[in-house]
Design a protein around this motif. Structure first.
Motif, short mmCIF file in Angstrom:
data_model
loop_
_atom_site.label_atom_id
_atom_site.label_comp_id
_atom_site.label_asym_id
_atom_site.label_seq_id
_atom_site.Cartn_x
_atom_site.Cartn_y
_atom_site.Cartn_z
N LYS A 1 2.79 4.74 7.57
CA LYS A 1 1.29 4.86 6.75
C LYS A 1 0.70 6.21 6.50
CE LYS A 1 -0.16 -0.03 8.26
NZ LYS A 1 -0.89 -0.67 9.31
N LYS B 1 -7.78 4.15 -3.26
CA LYS B 1 -7.45 3.49 -2.25
C LYS B 1 -6.87 3.91 -0.88
CE LYS B 1 -6.60 -0.84 -0.27
NZ LYS B 1 -5.32 -1.26 0.20
N VAL C 1 -3.69 -2.81 -4.54
CA VAL C 1 -4.32 -4.32 -4.05
C VAL C 1 -5.12 -4.07 -3.11
CG1 VAL C 1 -2.26 -5.72 -4.50
CG2 VAL C 1 -2.34 -4.43 -2.37
N ASP C 2 -6.44 -4.91 -3.09
CA ASP C 2 -7.30 -4.38 -1.86
C ASP C 2 -8.02 -5.91 -1.53
OD1 ASP C 2 -8.87 -3.49 -0.05
OD2 ASP C 2 -10.20 -2.47 -1.65
N ARG C 3 -7.93 -6.18 -0.28
CA ARG C 3 -8.66 -7.14 0.27
C ARG C 3 -8.41 -7.22 1.80
NH1 ARG C 3 -9.89 -13.48 -1.35
NH2 ARG C 3 -11.95 -12.87 -1.45
N ILE C 4 -9.61 -7.11 2.56
CA ILE C 4 -9.53 -7.02 4.13
C ILE C 4 -9.17 -8.24 4.49
CG2 ILE C 4 -10.42 -6.55 6.25
CD1 ILE C 4 -11.57 -4.06 4.69
N GLN D 1 -4.13 -4.14 15.05
CA GLN D 1 -3.42 -4.49 13.69
C GLN D 1 -3.13 -3.54 12.50
OE1 GLN D 1 -5.14 -8.29 11.51
NE2 GLN D 1 -3.64 -7.55 9.78
N ILE D 2 -4.21 -2.56 12.55
CA ILE D 2 -4.15 -1.65 11.60
C ILE D 2 -3.23 -0.45 12.15
CG2 ILE D 2 -5.65 0.11 10.41
CD1 ILE D 2 -7.98 -2.09 10.57
N ARG E 1 -1.59 8.15 3.62
CA ARG E 1 -3.06 8.10 3.89
C ARG E 1 -3.57 9.16 4.22
NH1 ARG E 1 -3.61 2.28 6.89
NH2 ARG E 1 -2.46 0.80 5.31
N LEU F 1 -10.09 4.30 1.55
CA LEU F 1 -10.04 2.90 2.54
C LEU F 1 -9.01 3.04 3.52
CD1 LEU F 1 -10.36 -0.83 1.66
CD2 LEU F 1 -8.90 0.03 3.45
N ASN F 2 -7.75 3.40 3.03
CA ASN F 2 -6.68 3.43 4.18
C ASN F 2 -6.65 4.12 5.10
OD1 ASN F 2 -4.98 1.65 1.64
ND2 ASN F 2 -5.40 0.55 3.34
N HIS G 1 -11.27 -7.99 12.49
CA HIS G 1 -10.12 -7.09 12.17
C HIS G 1 -9.75 -6.26 13.27
CE1 HIS G 1 -7.98 -5.08 8.49
NE2 HIS G 1 -7.20 -5.58 9.32
N ASN H 1 0.75 -1.14 -0.08
CA ASN H 1 -0.06 -0.02 0.04
C ASN H 1 0.83 1.18 -0.03
OD1 ASN H 1 -2.57 -1.08 0.22
ND2 ASN H 1 -2.33 -1.69 2.29
N HIS I 1 -9.47 4.01 7.38
CA HIS I 1 -8.90 2.76 8.58
C HIS I 1 -7.98 3.18 9.63
CE1 HIS I 1 -8.97 -1.69 7.11
NE2 HIS I 1 -9.95 -1.49 7.57
C1 CS2 Z 1 -4.94 -1.68 6.58
C2 CS2 Z 1 -4.63 -2.60 5.26
O1 CS2 Z 1 -3.32 -2.79 8.20
C3 CS2 Z 1 -3.86 -1.69 7.62
O2 CS2 Z 1 -3.22 -0.57 7.60
O3 CS2 Z 1 -5.37 -0.47 6.56
O4 CS2 Z 1 -3.89 -3.76 5.56
C4 CS2 Z 1 -5.87 -2.88 4.71
O5 CS2 Z 1 -6.94 -3.80 5.37
C5 CS2 Z 1 -5.74 -3.23 3.19
O6 CS2 Z 1 -5.23 -2.23 2.72
C6 CS2 Z 1 -7.27 -3.59 2.54
O7 CS2 Z 1 -6.87 -3.96 1.40
#
Ligand code: CS2
Length: 490
Positions: free
Chosen positions: A375, A290, A224-227, A367-368, A379, A294-295, A363, A186, A298
């Motif tokens: 990051k 993304k 890439v994207d998948r939780i 972890q995130i 982001r 998303l990130n 999730h 990412n 997140h």
């Molecule tokens: C999350 C990513 O752990 C993290 O920082 O934001 O791993 C997220 O789950 C993936 O990018 C989803 O594709």
């Protein structure tokens, strides 16, 4: 007593769907560096679908650069594992056969595998911190332990830049076909960044090699994207229900999957379209969407959710204050993104909210939250600079930043302490213990971390004031009260 260990397709007695090909009929074509859960839920699945649809010698030699755990799980299973997809509509599972074997914590064997003439692609998921590239200069980060070690001993490399450079040099000398290098982390413009890192690394050893790499090795970018949460005992138990066997390499993920790839593979590639990959000329707008939406949201919900006592993302989304702030964040993110053909960003945001709420996915916010220094720049800070320059709403980005700062204190309002799990943890802790802990001293110290905040944010009194005000509220009131107040501002 658990069932006997999974070791072949013929072992299967449960409802899991089986590979659409005979694994032993297909040779290897890919080395993957960083074979964690994400790779197994994403690129390895796409490759499995590609081999089933189109054949080819595209199986994967997985590499764990440091740990031996995944090799110990996968090798006795002949690379087979169960991928469990958990959605609101139920759970499905598939046996994936695209991984041939795993090399664990063995740099010499990794270099050997990278030099195998059969290998045409090297893919990577080594996390943001694994590359050892300074994001500002785009040159090798000489302070990164693997980079320093590999520059001192380039013949026996242990890190990403050193291994790729040594393998490319050896293949060139042996007249083997160059491989394509495909980053799946990412990071913005991940291919171009990795190319600059490898060329910069090679230049310190052999300028001729550096020029040759720049001219001859393809480094496409990909989004890439998948939780994919970390596997748990429940993952292993579900795999056993699905296969009738004990599978210590099982992974689980959400049903959603996306891979947008720059189509530049001079040495060929699998028919990844069969797994749903999309090939485009320019990945950058997809990456920005993304990373920012998303990130970015997140990270924001991980820091605020963790501090508010929520273990999982789905719990955070059930908290009305944070859930409202996630929506606010997504709206602010959309305001700084260019339009994308064929993608409605408002629909994309709604789909993200539904994915975050997925009750079947556990999730962890913790972890995130890890590796924040690696990051936040792409982001949160990059969109914040764009919002500042366009005179758009910067508060959501300042809020995310203040929550990260609060998280850096290493203790929740209820006195629970935790490790930051960030490569710059020691540095953060040392700058934060130096002075008294007021919002302004904390914010100043963290804004001064070298090579982190963009200068536009450091210099903006408007930005600094908002970050500090929100941080101060978390310290004087509490994180939970601050979240409620912040949500009420909308
Ligand atoms: C999350 C990513 O752990 C993290 O920082 O934001 O791993 C997220 O789950 C993936 O990018 C989803 O594709």
């Amino acid at each position: 007593m658990s069932a006997p260990r999974l070791s072949g397709v013929a072992d299967i007695t449960g409802p899991v769907s089986l590979p659409g090909y005979e694994p032993s009929q297909h040779g290897v074509g890919i080395v993957h560096l960083g074979i964690g859960a994400f790779h197994r839920a994403h690129q390895a699945l796409m490759t499995d679908a590609a081999i089933a649809a189109d054949g080819g010698d595209w199986r994967i030699v997985g590499v764990s650069l440091r740990s031996t755990e995944i090799a110990e799980a996968l090798n006795p299973q002949n690379g087979l594992y169960t991928l469990i997809e958990r959605g609101e509509e139920g759970t499905t599972a598939r046996l994936v056969a695209s991984v041939s074997r795993v090399i664990a914590a063995d740099p010499a064997a990794t270099l050997e595998a990278l030099c195998d003439a059969a290998i045409r692609i090297v893919t990577l998921t080594v996390t943001e911190k694994g590359y050892g590239i300074d994001r500002l200069t785009r040159l090798p980060d000489l302070a990164h332990p693997a980079v320093a070690a590999d520059l001192a001993n380039p013949e026996t490399p242990v890190g990403v830049l050193g291994l790729l450079t040594a393998a490319i040099a050896r293949r060139r000398a042996e007249g083997a076909m160059p491989f394509t290098v495909l980053s799946c982390d990412n990071l913005p413009e991940n291919g171009a960044l990795l190319r600059d890192g490898v060329v910069g690394f090679a230049r310190r050893i052999d300028a001729g090699l550096a020029d040759w790499i720049a001219a001859n090795i393809a480094f496409p970018s990909s989004m890439v994207d998948r939780i994919t949460p970390a596997s748990t005992a429940e993952t292993i138990a579900e795999a056993e229900r699905q296969t009738g066997r004990q599978d210590l390499a099982a992974v689980e993920s959400e049903p959603f999957i996306q891979w947008v790839v720059e189509d530049h593979f001079p040495s060929g590639r699998p028919l990844w379209e069969a797994g749903g990959a999309i090939f485009v000329d320019d990945v950058v707008p997809y990456e920005r969407m993304k990373l920012t939406m998303l990130n970015g949201s997140h990270s924001m919900l991980a820091y605020s959710g963790f501090l508010a006592g929520h273990r999982y993302v789905r719990d955070v989304m059930a908290d009305p204050a944070i859930s409202a702030l996630v929506q606010r964040h997504l709206t602010a993110a959309i305001s700084v993104l260019p339009p994308l053909p064929n993608i409605d960003l408002v629909h994309y945001a709604a789909a993200l909210l539904a994915r975050f709420r997925n009750p079947a996915i556990a999730h962890e916010t913790f972890q995130i939250a890890m590796d924040g220094t690696q990051k936040l720049p792409q982001r949160i800070f990059q969109p914040a600079v764009l919002a500042l320059q366009a005179d758009r709403d910067i508060r959501p980005f300042a809020f995310a930043t203040a929550m990260w700062m609060r998280y850096c204190l290493g203790e929740t309002d209820t006195g629970v302490t935790y490790a930051l799990r960030d490569p710059r943890e020691a540095e953060i802790r040392s700058v934060l213990t130096a002075g008294s802990r007021t919002a302004s001293t904390i914010s100043d110290a963290l804004h001064r971390l070298p090579r982190f905040f963009p200068p536009e944010l450091v210099a903006s009194s408007k930005w600094r004031r908002i970050v500090e005000t929100i941080l101060e509220s978390t310290l004087k009131k509490s994180v939970v009260d601050s979240l409620v107040l912040e949500a009420a501002l909308r």
